[in-house]
Design an enzyme around this catalytic site. Structure first.
Site, PDB file in Angstrom:
ATOM      1  N   ARG A  53       0.861  -1.188   0.000  1.00  0.00           N
ATOM      2  CA  ARG A  53       0.000   0.000   0.000  1.00  0.00           C
ATOM      3  C   ARG A  53       0.900   1.242   0.000  1.00  0.00           C
ATOM      4  NH1 ARG A  53       1.496   1.676   4.297  1.00  0.00           N
ATOM      5  NH2 ARG A  53       0.418   3.616   3.897  1.00  0.00           N
ATOM      6  N   GLY A  54       0.254   2.415  -0.126  1.00  0.00           N
ATOM      7  CA  GLY A  54       1.033   3.643  -0.268  1.00  0.00           C
ATOM      8  C   GLY A  54       1.263   3.882  -1.752  1.00  0.00           C
ATOM      9  N   ALA A  55       0.997   5.116  -2.192  1.00  0.00           N
ATOM     10  CA  ALA A  55       0.982   5.388  -3.634  1.00  0.00           C
ATOM     11  C   ALA A  55       2.269   4.960  -4.359  1.00  0.00           C
ATOM     12  CB  ALA A  55       0.678   6.870  -3.856  1.00  0.00           C
ATOM     13  N   GLN A 203      -3.190   3.080   9.794  1.00  0.00           N
ATOM     14  CA  GLN A 203      -1.848   3.145   9.205  1.00  0.00           C
ATOM     15  C   GLN A 203      -0.870   3.863  10.126  1.00  0.00           C
ATOM     16  OE1 GLN A 203      -4.634   3.585   7.415  1.00  0.00           O
ATOM     17  NE2 GLN A 203      -4.374   2.967   5.294  1.00  0.00           N
ATOM     18  N   ASP A 243      -1.677  10.898  -2.335  1.00  0.00           N
ATOM     19  CA  ASP A 243      -1.880   9.849  -3.341  1.00  0.00           C
ATOM     20  C   ASP A 243      -2.069  10.411  -4.737  1.00  0.00           C
ATOM     21  OD1 ASP A 243      -2.773   8.655  -0.651  1.00  0.00           O
ATOM     22  OD2 ASP A 243      -2.447   6.948  -1.984  1.00  0.00           O
ATOM     23  N   ASN A 253      -5.236  12.814  -0.177  1.00  0.00           N
ATOM     24  CA  ASN A 253      -4.503  11.902   0.712  1.00  0.00           C
ATOM     25  C   ASN A 253      -5.511  11.165   1.600  1.00  0.00           C
ATOM     26  OD1 ASN A 253      -1.961  10.862   1.702  1.00  0.00           O
ATOM     27  ND2 ASN A 253      -2.329  12.021   3.580  1.00  0.00           N
ATOM     28  N   LYS A 254      -4.990  10.334   2.451  1.00  0.00           N
ATOM     29  CA  LYS A 254      -5.802   9.493   3.339  1.00  0.00           C
ATOM     30  C   LYS A 254      -6.909  10.293   4.029  1.00  0.00           C
ATOM     31  CE  LYS A 254      -5.587   6.009   3.677  1.00  0.00           C
ATOM     32  NZ  LYS A 254      -6.486   5.159   2.862  1.00  0.00           N
TER      33      LYS A 254
HETATM   34  O1  MRU Z   1      -4.700   3.493   1.615  1.00  0.00           O
HETATM   35  P1  MRU Z   1      -3.215   3.639   1.722  1.00  0.00           P
HETATM   36  O2  MRU Z   1      -2.670   3.133   3.008  1.00  0.00           O
HETATM   37  O3  MRU Z   1      -2.504   3.076   0.517  1.00  0.00           O
HETATM   38  O4  MRU Z   1      -2.993   5.211   1.713  1.00  0.00           O
HETATM   39  C1  MRU Z   1      -1.692   5.723   1.798  1.00  0.00           C
HETATM   40  C2  MRU Z   1      -1.659   7.202   1.933  1.00  0.00           C
HETATM   41  O5  MRU Z   1      -2.671   7.861   1.960  1.00  0.00           O
HETATM   42  C3  MRU Z   1      -0.309   7.834   1.947  1.00  0.00           C
HETATM   43  O6  MRU Z   1      -0.322   9.007   2.705  1.00  0.00           O
HETATM   44  C4  MRU Z   1       0.094   8.198   0.507  1.00  0.00           C
HETATM   45  O7  MRU Z   1      -0.026   7.081  -0.340  1.00  0.00           O
HETATM   46  C5  MRU Z   1       1.479   8.691   0.427  1.00  0.00           C
HETATM   47  S1  MRU Z   1       2.624   7.347   0.648  1.00  0.00           S
HETATM   48  C6  MRU Z   1       4.204   7.905   0.502  1.00  0.00           C
END
Ligand code: MRU
Length: 365
Positions: A53-55, A203, A243, A253-254
């Protein structure tokens, strides 16, 4: 970064097994499990289920998925169908489409016989580039932390609030929001991180695990605590990840990031967003109107996973039987609430001019 003293990336290629290895993030922070990803369906599931996970990490994983697709069958039809299969796994993080497009655009003009090797080489390149980009984001963000530290009495920590996990396990290494923190800590600057829990998937626990492994002082707080801390001058700086960032600097973002930005604005706390350039969607202007927001399973809201006192990892229900849940996974923070964007090329205003100044070649396209 390190886990129990050993350096890891969040994914790596196992030459012997000719397969990708990932850290299955569903089990963190309670258990560190490494998993091999073996089939195209397994790649897609790993992204959907948030084993990765994470962009930026989603993008790098998809690049290795395209490498597997090219090895199994390098035809145009097969690569296009793999592109479709991976592209629909998660809709919000633009790094996924960025990586898939980069792979497809590079591979399709090549002779079929050359595609498998070229695809794997490109996946390695994408992963290595991500590490270098995030290292540079850290060096640029470090300047902000240095400046704030210099204004404080000696030894008093710079207090940074972060939301979700934009850490090294959300990227290939270093993280985006966490990279300035790692650099500052390694330079000997005192910092203390307020880590938002980040319901529903918590997270923040991943961020706390990362920071703890690196020896960085931090406090895990509920998502609702940030505004109160800011009102009482206990936050010097907010840094989050993103993201998808639009060409005018709106930041997706989240879920919950927007509320932190509102509280930061009301309290005069600088609100920065750290991002690698592949997270910029140059085709989108108005983030609220144009970015698709992923709706995830309501069971992520009605149930929660953790470790019980006997050490067993399990899931419990937190809502009464019959209550329904709602689970939008991301929100958009308009550029007017963002103090600045920390990129691999420097820090800029969250504005069309700011981003175009750092990335003129993309802004023109
Ligand atoms: O749903 P997730 O856990 O994949 O979401 C991740 C985020 O929102 C992060 O803040 C974003 O991807 C940046 S990661 C360097």
């Amino acid at each position: 970064m390190k886990v129990n003293g050993q350096h890891y990336r969040s994914l790596w290629w196992d030459e012997g097994a000719k397969a990708l290895q990932i850290i299955d993030q569903r089990w963190l922070p309670h258990d560190f499990r490494v998993q091999q990803v073996d089939s195209l369906q397994d790649f897609a599931d790993a992204i959907v289920e948030m084993r990765v996970r994470g962009a930026p990490l989603i993008g790098a994983t998809a690049a290795y998925g395209m490498a597997l697709a090219a090895r199994l069958d390098p035809s145009d039809a097969h690569l296009n169908s793999a592109w479709e299969q991976f592209n629909k796994t998660r809709p919000t993080a633009i790094n996924l489409r960025w990586a898939l497009n980069r792979c497809r655009d590079y591979l399709l003009p090549l002779p079929e016989a050359a595609r498998a090797d070229a695809a794997l080489k490109l996946a390695h390149e994408i992963a290595d580039e991500d590490v270098e980009i995030n290292r540079n984001i850290g060096l640029n963000g470090l300047k902000l932390i240095r400046e704030i530290s210099a204004r404080k009495p000696a030894g008093e920590p710079v207090r940074i609030l972060t939301h979700c996990n934009a850490g090294w396990i959300a990227t290939v290494d270093w993280g985006t929001a966490t990279s300035p923190m790692y650099h500052a800590h390694d330079e000997g600057i005192a910092i203390h991180i307020w880590v938002d829990e980040t319901r529903p998937r918590n997270q923040g626990a991943l961020t706390a695990w990362e920071l703890g492994s690196h020896g960085i002082p931090h406090t895990y707080i509920t998502d609702n605590a940030g505004g109160h801390l800011m009102q009482h001058s206990l936050v010097d700086l907010v840094i989050t990840g993103t993201d998808r960032t639009t060409r005018r600097g709106d930041v997706c973002n989240k879920i919950g990031t927007y509320l932190k930005a509102l509280a930061a604005k009301d309290n005069g706390v600088p609100f920065y967003v750290a991002l690698p350039s592949p997270t910029i969607d140059w085709t989108v202007d108005d983030g609220v109107a144009e970015i698709p927001i992923e709706e995830r399973s309501t069971s992520e809201v009605t149930h929660i996973m953790g470790r019980d006192q006997a050490g067993a990892i399990g899931t419990v229900q937190v809502t009464p039987d019959g209550s329904s849940g709602g689970n939008p996974a991301f929100d958009v923070t308009p550029n007017r609430l963002v103090t600045g964007l920390i990129t691999e090329r420097g820090i800029c205003d969250a504005s069309p001019e700011g981003l175009a100044g750092l990335f003129p070649e993309f802004a023109k396209a």
